[in-house]
Enzyme design. Structure first.
Site, mmCIF file in Angstrom:
data_model
loop_
_atom_site.group_PDB
_atom_site.id
_atom_site.type_symbol
_atom_site.label_atom_id
_atom_site.label_comp_id
_atom_site.label_asym_id
_atom_site.label_seq_id
_atom_site.Cartn_x
_atom_site.Cartn_y
_atom_site.Cartn_z
ATOM 1 N N HIS A 102 6.175 5.662 -0.424
ATOM 2 C CA HIS A 102 5.150 4.612 -0.408
ATOM 3 C C HIS A 102 3.819 5.328 -0.580
ATOM 4 O O HIS A 102 3.666 6.470 -0.109
ATOM 5 C CB HIS A 102 5.068 3.892 0.941
ATOM 6 C CG HIS A 102 6.300 3.185 1.374
ATOM 7 N ND1 HIS A 102 7.299 3.798 2.070
ATOM 8 C CD2 HIS A 102 6.670 1.890 1.244
ATOM 9 C CE1 HIS A 102 8.245 2.919 2.348
ATOM 10 N NE2 HIS A 102 7.899 1.744 1.857
ATOM 11 N N ASP A 105 2.581 7.012 2.515
ATOM 12 C CA ASP A 105 3.397 8.097 3.088
ATOM 13 C C ASP A 105 2.793 9.423 2.641
ATOM 14 O O ASP A 105 2.848 10.412 3.369
ATOM 15 C CB ASP A 105 4.831 8.105 2.544
ATOM 16 C CG ASP A 105 5.594 6.839 2.825
ATOM 17 O OD1 ASP A 105 5.248 6.146 3.797
ATOM 18 O OD2 ASP A 105 6.538 6.548 2.057
ATOM 19 N N GLU A 233 13.903 -5.098 -3.835
ATOM 20 C CA GLU A 233 14.851 -4.660 -2.799
ATOM 21 C C GLU A 233 15.085 -5.804 -1.821
ATOM 22 O O GLU A 233 14.226 -6.097 -0.983
ATOM 23 C CB GLU A 233 14.271 -3.436 -2.084
ATOM 24 C CG GLU A 233 15.180 -2.875 -1.018
ATOM 25 C CD GLU A 233 14.579 -1.646 -0.353
ATOM 26 O OE1 GLU A 233 13.978 -0.804 -1.049
ATOM 27 O OE2 GLU A 233 14.710 -1.529 0.878
ATOM 28 N N GLU A 269 20.134 -2.182 -0.557
ATOM 29 C CA GLU A 269 20.177 -1.329 0.638
ATOM 30 C C GLU A 269 21.317 -1.776 1.547
ATOM 31 O O GLU A 269 21.464 -2.960 1.857
ATOM 32 C CB GLU A 269 18.835 -1.397 1.378
ATOM 33 C CG GLU A 269 18.842 -0.570 2.657
ATOM 34 C CD GLU A 269 17.459 -0.220 3.167
ATOM 35 O OE1 GLU A 269 16.543 -0.041 2.332
ATOM 36 O OE2 GLU A 269 17.295 -0.122 4.389
ATOM 37 N N ASP A 308 17.895 -3.410 11.747
ATOM 38 C CA ASP A 308 17.976 -2.419 10.686
ATOM 39 C C ASP A 308 17.929 -1.025 11.302
ATOM 40 O O ASP A 308 16.849 -0.477 11.503
ATOM 41 C CB ASP A 308 16.741 -2.670 9.784
ATOM 42 C CG ASP A 308 16.868 -2.061 8.410
ATOM 43 O OD1 ASP A 308 17.948 -1.540 8.087
ATOM 44 O OD2 ASP A 308 15.880 -2.112 7.670
ATOM 45 N N ASP A 310 19.101 1.766 10.061
ATOM 46 C CA ASP A 310 18.816 2.795 9.045
ATOM 47 C C ASP A 310 19.454 4.145 9.350
ATOM 48 O O ASP A 310 18.789 5.187 9.269
ATOM 49 C CB ASP A 310 17.293 3.002 8.902
ATOM 50 C CG ASP A 310 16.646 1.927 8.039
ATOM 51 O OD1 ASP A 310 17.364 1.180 7.356
ATOM 52 O OD2 ASP A 310 15.397 1.841 8.055
ATOM 53 N N ASP A 340 17.301 6.042 2.393
ATOM 54 C CA ASP A 340 16.368 5.288 3.230
ATOM 55 C C ASP A 340 16.988 5.227 4.622
ATOM 56 O O ASP A 340 17.481 4.194 5.077
ATOM 57 C CB ASP A 340 16.151 3.886 2.643
ATOM 58 C CG ASP A 340 14.989 3.174 3.316
ATOM 59 O OD1 ASP A 340 14.448 3.729 4.293
ATOM 60 O OD2 ASP A 340 14.626 2.066 2.882
#
Ligand code: XUL
Ligand code: CO
Length: 437
Positions: A102, A105, A233, A269, A308, A310, A340
């Protein structure tokens, strides 16, 4: 590279399934040919900048736990450079070809748009110089349109045009940076593009705005020579109660109804699929059916938790089911496999970043080998074909060709009587998968 952040760790290499070394690949042999492509080409693995370099493990109940040494400098540009040195050391030691980011980031957002833009260009110049020598590439870039408080009511779908314009400015800069770094794709994830309550929301108007916004971003990038894919996404919820890019099916319908289906594809995802109460395999298949299977955000959820989480992928059965769909549909279009995923809050050694990625890479590699064996060495495809054999000739074929009317079905059914019962043989298929795992 000035400082080494992972000094005790060397280049992670393929050592085969028998090795005892936890810091080695057992299945990911990047140059090994499988179904006509090298493993490296099949996956195009990417490290996610936000989780692996920026996320120190904070959660709603406590602060970060990971003392990343690259985040200690007081000057934001220096901090961004240190973080990038760490990123390239991690990526090259893992031997992975790509990263995803991003905008903020790479470097922290500043007080003004102009200063943020200046910072982003400064860090992009720094990245570009290193990428020229280390060969690492950008799989995709994106803009963080969900973190800043200004986006609390949405970004492209915000009811206030001033916020929509700000989001547009941020996407323009993120596209500029992505293009400058030779990014192969660009992602939109609509974290706050949705609603908390319909009572205050004109949903149709917000969807129209979203489509207009995406079209503007696409036009800008194309006018500036961007040849890559745009990906949406899907995620059903979190942070919004309901997100407009709910699942693959919703996104296919949205893109088709607004005429965006030529330029946009889908980034699936795993944990978003399961939050939508689908399997990963289902979401991949839906995207593939629409010729829109572009890329993957690899992770996994937790069967007991409804959010989520992750986590890094490690479920061989789920991944093999996924790789069957990917191989059968001809591979990912333009994208790759982006981790991710985040290490757990109490995984506080820097080495844990390596174990996490090695595990994810190897799980995908093993799933690819398994799926390829199922497709080439078993009756799987034949069984599936045979299940539909009645459409290959005669009246079934005429039906598929659109040559029959409802009245014809009536006559055929009357003539044939009750159809013979045919088993779906689910257990036989499931056993076949386990046999090859
Ligand atoms: C959030 C998520 C994002 C996107 C990029 O759940 O997956 O990190 O991948 O914005
Ligand atoms: Co994601």
């Amino acid at each position: 590279m000035s400082t080494s952040y992972f000094q005790s760790i060397g280049r992670i290499r393929f050592e085969g399934p028998e090795t005892d070394n936890p810091l080695a690949y057992r299945f990911y042999d990047e140059n090994r040919l499988v179904a006509g492509k090298t493993m490296r080409e099949h996956f195009k693995f990417a490290v996610a900048y936000w989780h692996s370099l920026c996320n120190t493990g904070g959660d709603p109940f406590g602060p970060g736990t990971k003392a990343f040494p690259w985040l200690s400098a007081s000057d934001p540009i220096q901090r961004a450079k240190d973080k990038m040195d760490a990123a390239f050391e991690l990526i090259t030691k893992l031997g992975l070809p790509y990263f995803c980011f991003h905008d903020f980031d790479l470097v922290e957002e500043a007080e003004s748009l102009a200063e943020s833009e200046r910072r982003l260009h400064a860090i992009a110049d720094y990245a570009k110089a290193q990428m020229a020598s280390n060969g690492v590439k950008v799989l995709w870039g994106t803009a963080n349109l969900f973190g800043h408080p200004r986006y609390m009511n949405g970004a492209a779908t915000n009811p206030d045009f001033a916020v929509v314009a700000h989001a547009g400015a941020q996407v323009k800069i993120a596209l500029d940076i992505t293009m400058e770094l030779g990014g192969e794709n660009y992602v939109f994830w609509g974290g706050r593009e949705g609603y908390q309550t319909l009572l205050n929301t004109q949903m149709k108007r917000e969807l129209d705005h979203l489509a207009r916004f995406l079209g503007m971003a696409k036009d800008y990038a194309r006018q500036n020579g961007f040849k890559g894919h745009f990906f949406i996404e899907p995620k059903p919820m979190e942070p919004s109660k309901h997100q407009y890019d709910f699942d693959a099916s919703t996104v296919v319908g949205f893109l088709q109804s607004y005429g965006l289906d030529q330029d946009f594809k889908i980034n699936i995802e795993v944990n978003h699929a399961t939050l939508a109460l689908h399997t990963f395999q289902h979401e991949l298949q839906v995207a593939a059916n629409a010729q829109m299977l572009g890329s993957i955000d690899a992770n996994r959820g937790d069967y007991q938790n409804g959010w989520d989480t992750d986590q890094f992928p490690n479920n061989l059965l789920e991944l093999t089911e996924a790789m069957l769909v990917i191989l059968e549909s001809g591979g990912l279009q333009g994208g790759g496999v982006n981790f991710d995923a985040k290490t757990r809050r109490n995984s506080t050694d820097l080495e844990d970043l390596f174990h996490a990625h090695i595990g994810g890479v190897d799980a995908f590699a093993r799933a690819l080998l398994t799926a390829d064996a199922i497709l080439t060495k078993s009756s799987y495809s034949t069984w599936k074909q045979e299940r539909y054999a009645s459409f290959n000739e005669g009246e079934g074929l005429l039906f598929e060709q659109g040559a029959l009317q409802l009245g014809d079905l009536f006559n055929i059914a009357k003539r044939n009587g009750e159809p013979e019962q045919r088993s779906g043989r689910q257990e036989m298929y499931e056993n076949l998968l386990n046999r090859f795992l």
